[in-house]
Design a protein around this motif. Structure first.
Motif, PDB file in Angstrom:
ATOM      1  N   THR A 124       0.808  -1.217   0.000  1.00  0.00           N
ATOM      2  CA  THR A 124       0.000   0.000   0.000  1.00  0.00           C
ATOM      3  C   THR A 124       0.843   1.269   0.000  1.00  0.00           C
ATOM      4  N   ASN A 125       1.891   1.320   0.815  1.00  0.00           N
ATOM      5  CA  ASN A 125       2.692   2.537   0.943  1.00  0.00           C
ATOM      6  C   ASN A 125       3.855   2.647  -0.035  1.00  0.00           C
ATOM      7  N   LEU A 126       3.974   1.712  -0.967  1.00  0.00           N
ATOM      8  CA  LEU A 126       5.110   1.746  -1.897  1.00  0.00           C
ATOM      9  C   LEU A 126       4.869   2.652  -3.099  1.00  0.00           C
ATOM     10  N   ASN A 127       3.664   3.126  -3.274  1.00  0.00           N
ATOM     11  CA  ASN A 127       3.337   4.047  -4.368  1.00  0.00           C
ATOM     12  C   ASN A 127       3.790   3.521  -5.722  1.00  0.00           C
ATOM     13  N   GLY A 128       3.667   2.213  -5.938  1.00  0.00           N
ATOM     14  CA  GLY A 128       4.015   1.615  -7.215  1.00  0.00           C
ATOM     15  C   GLY A 128       5.499   1.437  -7.463  1.00  0.00           C
ATOM     16  N   GLN A 129       6.324   1.748  -6.485  1.00  0.00           N
ATOM     17  CA  GLN A 129       7.774   1.635  -6.647  1.00  0.00           C
ATOM     18  C   GLN A 129       8.234   0.178  -6.618  1.00  0.00           C
ATOM     19  N   THR A 130       9.330  -0.094  -7.303  1.00  0.00           N
ATOM     20  CA  THR A 130       9.934  -1.418  -7.320  1.00  0.00           C
ATOM     21  C   THR A 130      11.013  -1.487  -6.252  1.00  0.00           C
ATOM     22  N   ILE A 131      10.992  -2.524  -5.440  1.00  0.00           N
ATOM     23  CA  ILE A 131      11.986  -2.707  -4.388  1.00  0.00           C
ATOM     24  C   ILE A 131      13.250  -3.319  -4.991  1.00  0.00           C
ATOM     25  N   THR A 132      14.417  -2.822  -4.575  1.00  0.00           N
ATOM     26  CA  THR A 132      15.697  -3.299  -5.100  1.00  0.00           C
ATOM     27  C   THR A 132      16.567  -3.977  -4.047  1.00  0.00           C
ATOM     28  N   GLN A 133      16.218  -3.828  -2.773  1.00  0.00           N
ATOM     29  CA  GLN A 133      17.018  -4.435  -1.706  1.00  0.00           C
ATOM     30  C   GLN A 133      16.155  -4.627  -0.470  1.00  0.00           C
ATOM     31  N   VAL A 134      16.422  -5.713   0.293  1.00  0.00           N
ATOM     32  CA  VAL A 134      15.704  -5.977   1.546  1.00  0.00           C
ATOM     33  C   VAL A 134      16.699  -6.292   2.651  1.00  0.00           C
ATOM     34  N   ALA A 135      16.280  -6.029   3.890  1.00  0.00           N
ATOM     35  CA  ALA A 135      17.098  -6.367   5.056  1.00  0.00           C
ATOM     36  C   ALA A 135      16.174  -6.677   6.225  1.00  0.00           C
ATOM     37  N   GLY A 146      13.931   1.701  -6.049  1.00  0.00           N
ATOM     38  CA  GLY A 146      14.839   2.129  -7.113  1.00  0.00           C
ATOM     39  C   GLY A 146      15.187   3.605  -7.073  1.00  0.00           C
ATOM     40  N   ASP A 147      14.394   4.425  -6.379  1.00  0.00           N
ATOM     41  CA  ASP A 147      14.682   5.860  -6.248  1.00  0.00           C
ATOM     42  C   ASP A 147      15.470   6.175  -4.988  1.00  0.00           C
ATOM     43  N   GLY A 148      15.873   5.132  -4.236  1.00  0.00           N
ATOM     44  CA  GLY A 148      16.641   5.345  -3.017  1.00  0.00           C
ATOM     45  C   GLY A 148      15.794   5.663  -1.797  1.00  0.00           C
ATOM     46  N   VAL A 149      14.485   5.406  -1.872  1.00  0.00           N
ATOM     47  CA  VAL A 149      13.605   5.625  -0.732  1.00  0.00           C
ATOM     48  C   VAL A 149      13.568   4.352   0.103  1.00  0.00           C
ATOM     49  N   GLY A 150      13.769   4.488   1.412  1.00  0.00           N
ATOM     50  CA  GLY A 150      13.742   3.344   2.321  1.00  0.00           C
ATOM     51  C   GLY A 150      12.388   3.207   2.992  1.00  0.00           C
ATOM     52  N   TYR A 151      12.002   1.975   3.275  1.00  0.00           N
ATOM     53  CA  TYR A 151      10.749   1.653   3.937  1.00  0.00           C
ATOM     54  C   TYR A 151      11.047   0.745   5.114  1.00  0.00           C
ATOM     55  N   SER A 152      10.274   0.867   6.197  1.00  0.00           N
ATOM     56  CA  SER A 152      10.468  -0.013   7.350  1.00  0.00           C
ATOM     57  C   SER A 152       9.143  -0.619   7.779  1.00  0.00           C
ATOM     58  N   LEU A 153       9.249  -1.785   8.400  1.00  0.00           N
ATOM     59  CA  LEU A 153       8.097  -2.509   8.932  1.00  0.00           C
ATOM     60  C   LEU A 153       8.477  -3.053  10.286  1.00  0.00           C
ATOM     61  N   SER A 171       4.606   0.969   9.672  1.00  0.00           N
ATOM     62  CA  SER A 171       5.080   0.844   8.300  1.00  0.00           C
ATOM     63  C   SER A 171       5.378   2.258   7.888  1.00  0.00           C
ATOM     64  N   ALA A 172       6.616   2.562   7.627  1.00  0.00           N
ATOM     65  CA  ALA A 172       7.015   3.941   7.375  1.00  0.00           C
ATOM     66  C   ALA A 172       7.774   4.069   6.084  1.00  0.00           C
ATOM     67  N   ARG A 173       7.770   5.287   5.536  1.00  0.00           N
ATOM     68  CA  ARG A 173       8.529   5.601   4.326  1.00  0.00           C
ATOM     69  C   ARG A 173       9.527   6.673   4.701  1.00  0.00           C
ATOM     70  N   CYS A 174      10.800   6.427   4.428  1.00  0.00           N
ATOM     71  CA  CYS A 174      11.853   7.396   4.720  1.00  0.00           C
ATOM     72  C   CYS A 174      12.383   7.953   3.419  1.00  0.00           C
ATOM     73  N   SER A 175      12.477   9.266   3.298  1.00  0.00           N
ATOM     74  CA  SER A 175      13.051   9.867   2.092  1.00  0.00           C
ATOM     75  C   SER A 175      13.666  11.196   2.474  1.00  0.00           C
ATOM     76  N   ASP A 176      14.298  11.832   1.501  1.00  0.00           N
ATOM     77  CA  ASP A 176      14.988  13.121   1.754  1.00  0.00           C
ATOM     78  C   ASP A 176      14.036  14.177   2.243  1.00  0.00           C
TER      79      ASP A 176
END
Length: 176
Positions: A124-135, A146-153, A171-176
């Motif tokens: 829901t909170n990814l706004n259609g973005q493609t994930i490139t890395q998980v941890a 792919g735009d360098g925005v981090g998400y946490s759960l 569930s949060a979105r971190c960006s500049d």
């Protein structure tokens, strides 16, 4: 293939990989994950479903294919093992999780239960973005688009991905 502590670097028993080349490895709390030619394998303690093998009551001593019934043939490119949960990233940017979900760290929109097989996270909170890395962390999960925005759960009482005495979920979105 053993329960004896390895005091020097010792090869993981990959008998079940059929000579596939391993391209990604990660270790969590008492479990390990591997990617070999697009498939995910796990071994270790199955408690809370952290190995994705559909079991939460035994040990798996040999790297074994995870239960991939929900992956619909997707190619796994990366794994990450958290405290008692695990994450998979596929070539199309989809994230799957399994294991303990006490703090929402599996991204399934709840804070209870154990997920025993790989299940797609909520997007829901990814706004259609493609994930490139998980941890995976303790007990939280992170992803990067792919735009360098981090998400946490998961646990977030000291900020996204943090942990402290009064754990909450987010569930949060971190960006500049």
């Amino acid at each position: 293939g053993t329960t004896t502590n390895a005091l020097v670097a010792t090869p993981i028993d990959t008998t079940n990989l059929s000579d596939k080349t391993v391209t990604n490895v990660t270790g969590g709390e008492m479990h390990s994950l591997l990617v070999a030619e697009g498939s995910a394998f796990s071994c270790g303690f199955n408690g809370h479903g952290r190995t994705g093998l559909g079991d939460e009551n035994s040990n798996t001593l040999i790297a074994t294919p995870i239960d991939a019934m929900n992956l619909a043939g997707a190619t796994v490119t990366q794994t990450s093992a958290g405290e008692r949960h695990s994450l998979l990233l596929t070539n199309d940017g989809e994230v799957y999780s399994f294991g303990d979900n006490s703090y929402g760290q599996t991204g399934l929109g709840t804070t209870w239960g154990h997920t025993l097989v790989a299940t797609p996270i909520g997007t829901t909170n990814l706004n259609g973005q493609t994930i490139t890395q998980v941890a995976g962390g303790e007990p939280f999960s992170l992803s990067l688009d792919g735009d360098g925005v981090g998400y946490s759960l998961g646990a977030s009482d000291v900020g996204p991905g943090g942990r402290g005495p009064g754990r909450g979920t987010t569930s949060a979105r971190c960006s500049d």
